[in-house]
Design an enzyme around this catalytic site. Structure first.
Site, mmCIF file in Angstrom:
data_model
loop_
_atom_site.group_PDB
_atom_site.id
_atom_site.type_symbol
_atom_site.label_atom_id
_atom_site.label_comp_id
_atom_site.label_asym_id
_atom_site.label_seq_id
_atom_site.Cartn_x
_atom_site.Cartn_y
_atom_site.Cartn_z
ATOM 1 N N GLY C 14 41.873 5.652 -65.964
ATOM 2 C CA GLY C 14 41.833 6.825 -66.849
ATOM 3 C C GLY C 14 42.075 8.096 -66.056
ATOM 4 O O GLY C 14 41.640 8.213 -64.913
ATOM 5 N N ARG C 75 47.385 1.357 -66.990
ATOM 6 C CA ARG C 75 46.660 0.133 -66.662
ATOM 7 C C ARG C 75 47.741 -0.929 -66.368
ATOM 8 O O ARG C 75 48.844 -0.851 -66.889
ATOM 9 C CB ARG C 75 45.779 -0.328 -67.828
ATOM 10 C CG ARG C 75 44.999 0.809 -68.480
ATOM 11 C CD ARG C 75 43.498 0.689 -68.393
ATOM 12 N NE ARG C 75 42.892 1.926 -68.930
ATOM 13 C CZ ARG C 75 41.778 2.468 -68.447
ATOM 14 N NH1 ARG C 75 41.125 1.926 -67.443
ATOM 15 N NH2 ARG C 75 41.278 3.582 -68.968
ATOM 16 N N ASP C 106 36.419 2.384 -60.320
ATOM 17 C CA ASP C 106 36.041 1.160 -59.606
ATOM 18 C C ASP C 106 37.044 0.027 -59.806
ATOM 19 O O ASP C 106 37.283 -0.752 -58.887
ATOM 20 C CB ASP C 106 34.619 0.720 -59.975
ATOM 21 C CG ASP C 106 34.493 0.309 -61.421
ATOM 22 O OD1 ASP C 106 35.271 0.820 -62.247
ATOM 23 O OD2 ASP C 106 33.622 -0.518 -61.723
ATOM 24 N N THR C 129 37.179 9.958 -61.693
ATOM 25 C CA THR C 129 36.744 9.496 -63.012
ATOM 26 C C THR C 129 35.728 10.489 -63.542
ATOM 27 O O THR C 129 34.905 10.985 -62.777
ATOM 28 C CB THR C 129 36.107 8.089 -62.952
ATOM 29 O OG1 THR C 129 35.282 7.922 -64.122
ATOM 30 C CG2 THR C 129 35.224 7.909 -61.744
ATOM 31 N N ASP C 131 33.255 9.932 -65.226
ATOM 32 C CA ASP C 131 31.963 9.325 -65.551
ATOM 33 C C ASP C 131 30.889 9.464 -64.463
ATOM 34 O O ASP C 131 29.730 9.193 -64.719
ATOM 35 C CB ASP C 131 32.150 7.851 -65.889
ATOM 36 C CG ASP C 131 32.848 7.665 -67.231
ATOM 37 O OD1 ASP C 131 32.717 8.557 -68.087
ATOM 38 O OD2 ASP C 131 33.527 6.656 -67.414
ATOM 39 N N ASP C 133 30.022 7.663 -61.952
ATOM 40 C CA ASP C 133 29.172 6.466 -61.890
ATOM 41 C C ASP C 133 29.629 5.515 -60.789
ATOM 42 O O ASP C 133 29.539 4.294 -60.931
ATOM 43 C CB ASP C 133 29.159 5.735 -63.245
ATOM 44 C CG ASP C 133 30.554 5.290 -63.673
ATOM 45 O OD1 ASP C 133 31.546 5.727 -63.053
ATOM 46 O OD2 ASP C 133 30.641 4.516 -64.629
ATOM 47 N N ARG C 175 30.829 5.273 -71.338
ATOM 48 C CA ARG C 175 30.629 3.951 -71.892
ATOM 49 C C ARG C 175 29.492 3.230 -71.165
ATOM 50 O O ARG C 175 28.697 2.528 -71.771
ATOM 51 C CB ARG C 175 31.933 3.144 -71.745
ATOM 52 C CG ARG C 175 32.356 2.567 -73.070
ATOM 53 C CD ARG C 175 33.752 1.983 -73.012
ATOM 54 N NE ARG C 175 34.699 2.874 -73.661
ATOM 55 C CZ ARG C 175 36.006 2.853 -73.444
ATOM 56 N NH1 ARG C 175 36.521 2.004 -72.571
ATOM 57 N NH2 ARG C 175 36.796 3.692 -74.078
#
Lengths: 326, 326, 326, 326
Positions: C14, C75, C106, C129, C131, C133, C175
């Site tokens: 992403g 992707r 990741d 990213t 996120d 995370d 997510r």
């Protein structure tokens, strides 16, 4: 440990975006712990003039996103005198205030420190200043907003610099510290950054501009902290124009727009955490300290050590600036 | 009516946000009508130096939202001379260019007008200037973006003005016209607005500040156009400080941030409509005119009449300013 | 230590704001060290399709402030297979590429790790990213921009929530991790925050809403991560409406606006430092690691450990949320 | 002509950015003319519940830049009944209110019209709605802010659309009118725009997407008004996915962010002029009209004609969209 019952919160010194978020956090954390919380208007000046009012939870509703400070701020010479501080203390006592949270810079902490020594009143400092130059905290409230405001402004100026092949010399805030200049300069791809810390000589910059010109690279941004060793943007421009008369050189002084505006997410969270931690500290009896963030953890520093940090900027930054703008 | 086959587009004079949207519209409308479209770099200077390149549809992809101008711009003294224009014309002929679209201000239109008289080459002007002072159009490309940038900056300054009870004297762009000052001043609740058009005397403003002070209204914003009758912000501040020494008076000069940035919706649409209409005009043989918007409709004005508008600002505006800021 | 001469950079997974700043830093640091730098388009897919092009310093001019990624991203299922990675490796060898920098999440690091094991090609990961995370870095490129975008959007929604006394249930990205929800929720004064980490039960939230209603506090904001335990905003709204039919409840799903936009100062600096450090690592032979920031210092983590972090959010945050929104 | 002495102002229907600027203008213009000005909370509901309070000049300080409405707003079914309006009128009389300014949309004007017919109370309407669909005014308060918010959001989405070669179907507000879709679509370079006015058939759009795909143009933005003939974004996406399964299609619904936020310069000025003109109208006895802007001049329209405009969007716009996005 003496129980605290009535606390006061004030904002002092130059205003910084996020001060309202800190006030809100102090008020609501205090109320949650069943304290009475008072707001002091205009910093120490309001303490001397007894401009002290009770605050409720809803007094701080819908302010987390506002720039400025609902408590207003002012400089106050009288408070530098023992006599002034006595008057302030007596006003606090009228409201039975037994704990203070001061949101401001090192000058404000110095005042708080003196009062905490002279009188039996615990004081907690919260670093609220756009300059990020307080020992004991990696960040100060307002810095992240100020640099983002500077970055947005410099992005706009680059549009017009590119359209015209111009050299812009842009002054950002920072009388004693170069953080705003460094961060805003790197993130806008500035060719040079001039700070109060002596990182680069203006002679080297002029030489580089002359080299660039030979390479026909005509768009350049120089970000100058107001307290740069070589002087502010006007002075730098004077020297550049004298040495590079063929460049189309312009000056922009970003000025007070850097102090206002809605705080960024980071400043709101920082302010919320610090406001919360300040009240927790008062309740735990950890007095006369500044609340700081070090490595993303709350850390307390004795107020008398919470002074302007005299750290040197890491010179590796300058290497990165040079490489990335090349 | 002579058929047009190859057209050129250039941006000239000071840059304005939305110029890229206009370039895009010219290019794509031209291609849609099966014209060859060329871009001239750096305005008339590029015409003289033959910096002229073919443009495709994808050359203008993803630029509608960008400030500045991908074609760059410059001032060009040589083009003021008949000899310079001849050289420019000869370069255009090398590319068989038989129509020109000039995006710029009144100086640029004057150049286009002269060339259209001296040589057999139709020219269409598009008003691209943040000053909104061109006769024949209610709006110019860049004005709406510039005032919104000014408004956002003044909003930020008001945060800090309120926090400190200060008077801020803020200079916005506008050497010959007060529109940016007027619009940004009204929409930020400025107490006073000073423009090149003589609407209010500085003596009246100083008197009003003194009255405000007696009323203890200490926060004031004065918006000053750079070409204000009383001088720029520095000069106004000098006079105010002399007469009101007790006020905490600060100066901000917004400067070049007003020229850059992503254009607003209105500027993008204005630029798109004008770019489209410019090519339509060339195709229909409506030559040597400026495309304008009057009462939200496209209108064409002969290039020689597309000069700086000398309209007086409606004095009712000043009454509204006074009432609303009271 | 084998000398590196030709490196490639790609963006994968992403997109995240700041990826362009990282690409720029990789390219310019590489060129500074006299490496040849190649860009791979569309992530691993471009590696398989040999969409690999040389990049110069000026290829990355004026992109530090742009959202998205000039290298595009995609992707690529084929790359999950050994056969696909072989094809990719062979394409790299055609260009004599002997080092890779992968900017992504990741999943992308996992691909890089596998390739580095199967073939003699050092890979460096940069966490890009929104996120935040990834184990091994306190921050990831894009997070700060994404939360600020969410905060600005929620501020706007609060304007209208306040005007109408409404409950808004706002879904933000995340997510597997609740950081965007937590940070944007705290800094907009959200009453409740729901995340993939099980911090609070929807039953407790509904109970609290019912209490608020009795107290006549009718404006409420609930920020829900898309991967919240209780479901996304639509599902939460369904349950809230069933239990609190008298509340005027609305849903907003912020969606993809959180991925785009000009990166914040922090993301640009993070990306610049990481891009610089990635090339330094390749030159020093520190291979098959991810560049991270830990306590504001560059730190390298083996690629196979740079996976989604399964940390629990500190539950003290929830206490702060509750106290500050009260 | 009956002299007016006490006026009330309210905001009604959906909130729109700039309503506060209009309230401020009404209050200060009223006070300037020595009227007593009252604020009614929550629109007509507050009239029925007698939530009516006096307003001073400072009550509206520092709100010109705020989204939402300090007077709050609500829908009120009771006011649709004659009985409800009687109750409202009686409450107004308790405060001796002899003039009303209603800021809202056509439903709100309809209520005002009925009350003005049934009782001896002059009413002035100000069009405050983001939809720009009221007969008698070229613009409505909030439209310019809403489209700029939509444009900024779509710009961000385009960053990510470009990074991934995706088709985004983006829903903007507009149940009955396509102006927000049209303006935001043109100014973000959308490939297609779908509105409540039947301008283009979804079959033609799908055909065009298929052609684009053959041309390998994979990034597309379709802006859909929530009241589009073909349905909202979800329904459009369903049909597109069915016909173009190979496209990577995503949906974004911008939702309520379009209603909030600090108003643009244009909305603040529009609101200021209209608020000023509304009070002037009351003073001059020009009652039961809506204040509008037509060709940049104030114009009054009888309240019963100030209904949703059923104009057709000029089909030339669609031609421009098609040409410019090609």
């Amino acid at each position: 440990m003496k129980k605290v019952n009535n606390i006061a919160v004030l904002t002092s010194g130059g205003d910084a975006p996020g001060m309202n978020a800190a006030v809100r956090a102090v008020v609501r954390t205090g109320i949650y712990h069943q304290l009475n919380v008072f707001g002091v208007m205009y910093g120490y000046r309001g303490m001397l003039k007894n401009e002290i009012f009770p605050l409720e939870s809803k007094s701080v509703a819908n302010i987390i996103q506002r720039g400025g400070t609902i408590l207003k701020t002012a400089r106050c010479k009288e408070f530098y005198e023992a006599e002034g501080r006595r008057k302030a203390y007596e006003n606090l006592k009228k409201h039975n205030i037994d704990g203070i949270v001061v949101i401001g810079g090192d000058g404000s902490f110095n005042g708080a420190y003196k009062m905490s020594q002279e009188f039996d009143i615990p004081c907690i400092g919260i670093p609220g200043t756009i300059d990020k130059d307080i020992a004991g905290s990696d960040f100060t409230i307002g810095f992240d907003t100020a640099v983002n405001t500077a970055v947005e402004a410099i992005d706009k100026i680059r549009d017009t610099a590119d359209a015209h092949d111009r050299l812009f010399i842009i002054e950002v805030m920072g009388r004693d510290a170069g953080y705003i200049a460094l961060h805003s300069g790197i993130s806008t791809g500035a060719e040079h950054i001039m700070t109060p810390e002596h990182l680069i000589d203006i002679k080297d910059i002029i030489e580089d501009l002359q080299t660039n010109e030979r390479r026909r690279k005509l768009v350049n941004i120089i970000v100058v902290a107001e307290g740069s060793i070589a002087g502010g943007a006007e002075e730098v421009a004077r020297q550049v124009k004298a040495s590079c008369p063929q460049l189309d050189t312009r000056v922009c002084i970003l000025g007070h727009i850097q102090r206002g505006g809605s705080p960024t997410c980071q400043d709101r969270i920082l302010a919320s955490r610090m406001g919360y931690a300040a009240v927790e500290a008062l309740l735990e009896g950890t007095n006369n300290v500044m609340v700081g963030i070090v490595n993303n953890k709350i850390q307390y520093t004795p107020l008398e050590q919470a002074i302007k940090a005299k750290e040197h900027l890491d010179p590796e930054w300058l290497k990165i600036v040079k490489i990335l703008a090349s």
